[in-house]
Structure formats: structure tokens, C-alpha cells
Design a protein around this motif. Structure first.
Motif, PDB file in Angstrom:
ATOM      1  N   SER A 135     -16.647  46.929  19.438  1.00 14.74           N
ATOM      2  CA  SER A 135     -15.725  47.435  18.431  1.00 14.74           C
ATOM      3  C   SER A 135     -15.962  46.863  17.043  1.00 14.74           C
ATOM      4  O   SER A 135     -15.612  47.496  16.058  1.00 14.74           O
ATOM      5  N   ARG A 186     -11.644  47.166  28.491  1.00 13.29           N
ATOM      6  CA  ARG A 186     -10.630  47.433  27.470  1.00 13.29           C
ATOM      7  C   ARG A 186     -10.700  48.899  27.093  1.00 13.29           C
ATOM      8  O   ARG A 186     -11.784  49.490  27.031  1.00 13.29           O
ATOM      9  N   ASN A 188     -10.436  50.385  24.406  1.00 12.36           N
ATOM     10  CA  ASN A 188     -11.211  50.745  23.216  1.00 12.36           C
ATOM     11  C   ASN A 188     -12.720  50.484  23.364  1.00 12.36           C
ATOM     12  O   ASN A 188     -13.461  50.668  22.403  1.00 12.36           O
TER      13      ASN A 188
HETATM   14  C1  NAG Z   1     -10.281  46.500  20.582  1.00 10.35           C
HETATM   15  O1  NAG Z   1      -9.404  45.642  21.292  1.00 10.35           O
HETATM   16  C2  NAG Z   1      -9.594  44.275  21.028  1.00 10.35           C
HETATM   17  C3  NAG Z   1      -8.671  43.463  21.928  1.00 10.35           C
HETATM   18  O2  NAG Z   1      -7.549  44.175  22.324  1.00 10.35           O
HETATM   19  C4  NAG Z   1      -9.369  43.980  19.556  1.00 10.35           C
HETATM   20  O3  NAG Z   1      -9.621  42.616  19.290  1.00 10.35           O
HETATM   21  C5  NAG Z   1     -10.303  44.852  18.736  1.00 10.35           C
HETATM   22  O4  NAG Z   1     -10.054  44.671  17.380  1.00 10.35           O
HETATM   23  C6  NAG Z   1     -10.114  46.316  19.097  1.00 10.35           C
HETATM   24  N1  NAG Z   1     -11.069  47.103  18.356  1.00 10.35           N
HETATM   25  C7  NAG Z   1     -10.748  48.222  17.729  1.00 10.35           C
HETATM   26  C8  NAG Z   1     -11.849  48.914  16.986  1.00 10.35           C
HETATM   27  O5  NAG Z   1      -9.647  48.690  17.762  1.00 10.35           O
END
Ligand code: NAG
Ligand code: NAG
Ligand code: NAG
Length: 372
Positions: A135, A186, A188
């Protein structure tokens, strides 16, 4: 061995040719898989005063270490590995991924220059990126297309049966890992992981996972006992109705459960169903010998778990437990690479990152550890 014995009993009265053909077939299968249970070592080079690649390769040989993970196709190391009986997992640095993702021609050139150019190196796997954060990394969108291009380049070079193409992940892509049967990516990162896991399944390649009970323990000393994290005998616990000998197996099974869910979401409801998934190769695991641990001030008292003695215990227990499978995959040995060959004083980050080495730069072992 028991199976071999039975086979020879059953066929001893029969046609010798059939027996010979069967035995040859078995031997071929065995030789293909013979190194799976052998533990390799990661050769990280971020240290001053480390021995030269030639000396490092002799150190592997002298200590009967049959597998190496290298983080980039470092030419002097590839030259030193020529003709050695050492299987290699070689990495592609993240900064090259965009270029490789852009054109099949770039991937073909990469394979020609870094793999085919070394016909007497026993390449086993190419790790396309290491611990890329799906991410937040600017490189994450290039991982999958780069894997596809490198895979096609490997096939074009006639090496498709010999070398697998994968990527190495951190376990923080899991939303949930306990109990292991509830392991889940996760939400995402599922868009990132799903095509990769499907690709690995379809190309018969393992998912590479960096597995650190050490960090799990450091982050949750209240719920995880040190002996469970050090893989000690008789320190098992029941998690979600399944008995776990050690935290290493529990983490692996959480990854298997997450892959099952991503490949077949209906397996969510039927927890006993086993969906075929790629196997997991542990591309890093280890224990720091210095500079870590939560301060005593959290009241738990355990203090610093990063000692030479704990590192010795962890890695010796590891040698034993990877010769068996996990509760979810009891029949497969666990291909594993210890992090790392040497302490790396130029690694960024906290002090404990610099003390994972099992050898001192002079080639002596930091503690007793036998490869067999
Ligand atoms: C995805 O989830 C993680 C943990 O929940 C978080 O730290 C991260 O920023 C998220 N990424 C996005 C692109 O939302
Ligand atoms: C070999 O690999 C390195 C590191 O990934 C890369 O920079 C270089 O361009 C590659 N060589 C060729 C001929 O592509
Ligand atoms: C960890 O232990 C605390 C109590 O010490 C408990 O409240 C918490 O639910 C536990 N967490 C997990 C993930 O087991």
C-alpha cells in the motif's frame, strides 16, 4: 525410507527391469526434492569488513550450507558460485522493477545478463522484490508485471523447469494470524496479493515469506511466551483447536489460511477444507543476538530477548522443525533460509537489525550451529 523398503520387498520377485525403472524414477523424484529440507543462509552484504565473495562461498562449503539467498545479482558472488554445489535464490532490487515491468525485452536482457550468463551457477529461484509494502511502496504496482515478464524470460531461455519466479513478503500483510486457521490478508492488500498467489499456483512456484517469531514476540510479550517464540520443545499451545509446537508453524499456517481464503473465499465457512495453494518458502528467518527487546518498564520483566544464547537456541531448533511440516501442511518439509550469514553494521534501522549474523567476519561461528 520405509516406502523404499516396502517397494523393494514387493518387487523383488518380479521383473528386474520394472523394478529398475521404478527405482530410477524414485531416485529422480528424490533428487529433485532432496534439498528442500536443507536450511540455507541469506548472504546480506551491508557490512563493512565482510570477507570477499570467494571466501564467503568457501565458508558456505566448509559448513555444509547448500543454499544461499542473495539480494541482487552481485557479479563477483555469481562468479564465485560457479561450479559450487550451492543452490541460489537471487533477488531483483526494487529500483529495477519499473524497467522490467515496462517491456518483455528488458526482462529478457536481465535474464540473459544475470542468469544465462552463469550456466554453472545453480539458480533455484528469483525473488522479484523483497518486503515491498503493497500500500505504500512506489514500486508495488510493478511487482506483478515484472514477475510475469521475468517468468516469460526464464521460459524463453529454456529454464522454466529449473527456476521459479516469486516475490518475498513480510507477514504484516496479514490482517489476522491467530488462531492460524483464521489467517487473512488485510483487505487493502488483497487486490495486490490475489493475482500474485494465482500466478504462483499456476506456475508451481512458492510464495516467499520472511518469518520472524522474534518480532512477533517482541511486539506481544504478554501473549507469547519466549520458549514458544524460540521454538523450544514442549512449549506448544492449542490455537483454534489445533496444537502448535511453535510460533514458526503458527505463522506459516496463518499464511496458508490467508492464501486459501484469497483463492477460494467459500473456504471461509468450511475451516477443514484444504484448498490447494502455492507452498511457502521461508525466505528469511532468524534471531538477533544484540540490541533489542522491550525495556523492562512495561512491567513484564523479560527485558532483552536479543542475546547470543537465544539466537543459538532459535536457529538450532529451526534446523529440527523444518524437517517436518506444519499442522496444515504436514507432508511438506519447509524450505528455509536463515537471516543472515554475517552481522551487517551498515543496515539502517534499530540496533537489533545489525546483529542477525551467525558467523563473525573472520569466518568463526558466533555460536554453535550445525548444518546437516
Ligand atoms: C492499509 O492498511 C494498513 C493497516 O490497516 C494501513 O497501515 C495502510 O495505510 C493501509 N493502506 C492504504 C493504502 O489504505
Ligand atoms: C543485472 O541485474 C542488475 C540488478 O538487477 C541490473 O541493474 C542489470 O541491468 C542487469 N543486467 C542486465 C544485462 O540487464
Ligand atoms: C493479549 O493479552 C491481553 C491480556 O494480557 C488480552 O486482553 C488480549 O486479548 C490478548 N491478545 C491476543 C491477540 O491474544
Amino acid at each position: 525410507m520405509a516406502n523404499l523398503f516396502l517397494l523393494s520387498m514387493a518387487t523383488s520377485q518380479k521383473n528386474l527391469n520394472v523394478y529398475t525403472i521404478l527405482m530410477l524414477g524414485l531416485l529422480m523424484i528424490m533428487s529433485l526434492h532432496s534439498t528442500v529440507g536443507e536450511v540455507g543462509v541469506c548472504y546480506g552484504r551491508l557490512g563493512k569488513k565482510l570477507p570477499c565473495p570467494k571466501k564467503v562461498v568457501s565458508l558456505y562449503k566448509k559448513n555444509n550450507i547448500k543454499k544461499m539467498r542473495l539480494y541482487d545479482p552481485h557479479q563477483p558472488t555469481l562468479r564465485a558460485l560457479g561450479g559450487a554445489d550451492i543452490e541460489l535464490m537471487v533477488g531483483i532490487p526494487e529500483t529495477d522493477l519499473q524497467h522490467l515491468a515496462q517491456c518483455q525485452c528488458h526482462a529478457n536482457a536481465w535474464v540473459a545478463g544475470n542468469i544465462s550468463a552463469y550456466p554453472d551457477v545453480k539458480f533455484r529461484c528469483i525473488a522479484v522484490g523483497n518486503e515491498i509494502n503493497p500500500s505504500s511502496s512506489p514500486y508495488s504496482s510493478f511487482v506483478f508485471p515484472a514477475m510475469q515478464n521475468i517468468y516469460r524470460a526464464i521460459c524463453n531461455a529454456g529454464l522454466g523447469n529449473q527456476i521459479t519466479v516469486s516475490t518475498s513478503i513480510k507477514t504484516d500483510v496479514l490482517e489476522k494470524s491467530s488462531p492460524p486457521k483464521d489467517g487473512e490478508f488485510r483487505s487493502n492488500v488483497t487486490g495486490y496479493m490475489k493475482p500474485i498467489v494465482e500466478f504462483l499456483r499456476d506456475t508451481n512456484a512458492p510464495l516467499l515469506v520472511n518469518v520472524y517469531p522474534y518480532f512477533a514476540y517482541m511486539n506481544d510479550m504478554k501473549n507469547i511466551s519466549l520458549s514458544f517464540a524460540l521454538l523450544q520443545r514442549n512449549s506448544g499451545v492449542v490455537l483454534g483447536g489445533v496444537y502448535y509446537d511453535n510460533l514458526f508453524y503458527a505463522i506459516l499456517d496463518a499464511v496458508y489460511a490467508a492464501m486459501e481464503r484469497i483463492l477460494d473465499p467459500s473456504s471461509l465457512s468450511v475451516s477443514q477444507v484444504s484448498v490447494p495453494t502455492p507452498s511457502v518458502t521461508v525466505s528469511e528467518t532468524g534471531h538477533s543476538s544484540r540490541g533489542g527487546g522491550k525495556p523492562e518498564s512495561d512491567g513484564e520483566g523479560d527485558g532483552d530477548a536479543s542475546t547470543v544464547e537465544n539466537a543459538r537456541i532459535y536457529n538450532n531448533n529451526l534446523m529440527r522443525i523444518v524437517k517436518k511440516g506444519t499442522p496444515k501442511r504436514p507432508d511438506s518439509l519447509i524450505e528455509t533460509y536463515i537471516f543472515a550469514m554475517f552481522d551487517e553494521n551498515e543496515k539502517p534501522g534499530p540496533e537489533y537489525e545489525k546483529h542477525f549474523g551467525i558467523f563473525l567476519p573472520n569466518g568463526k561461528r558466533k555460536y554453535r550451529l550445525r548444518f546437516y
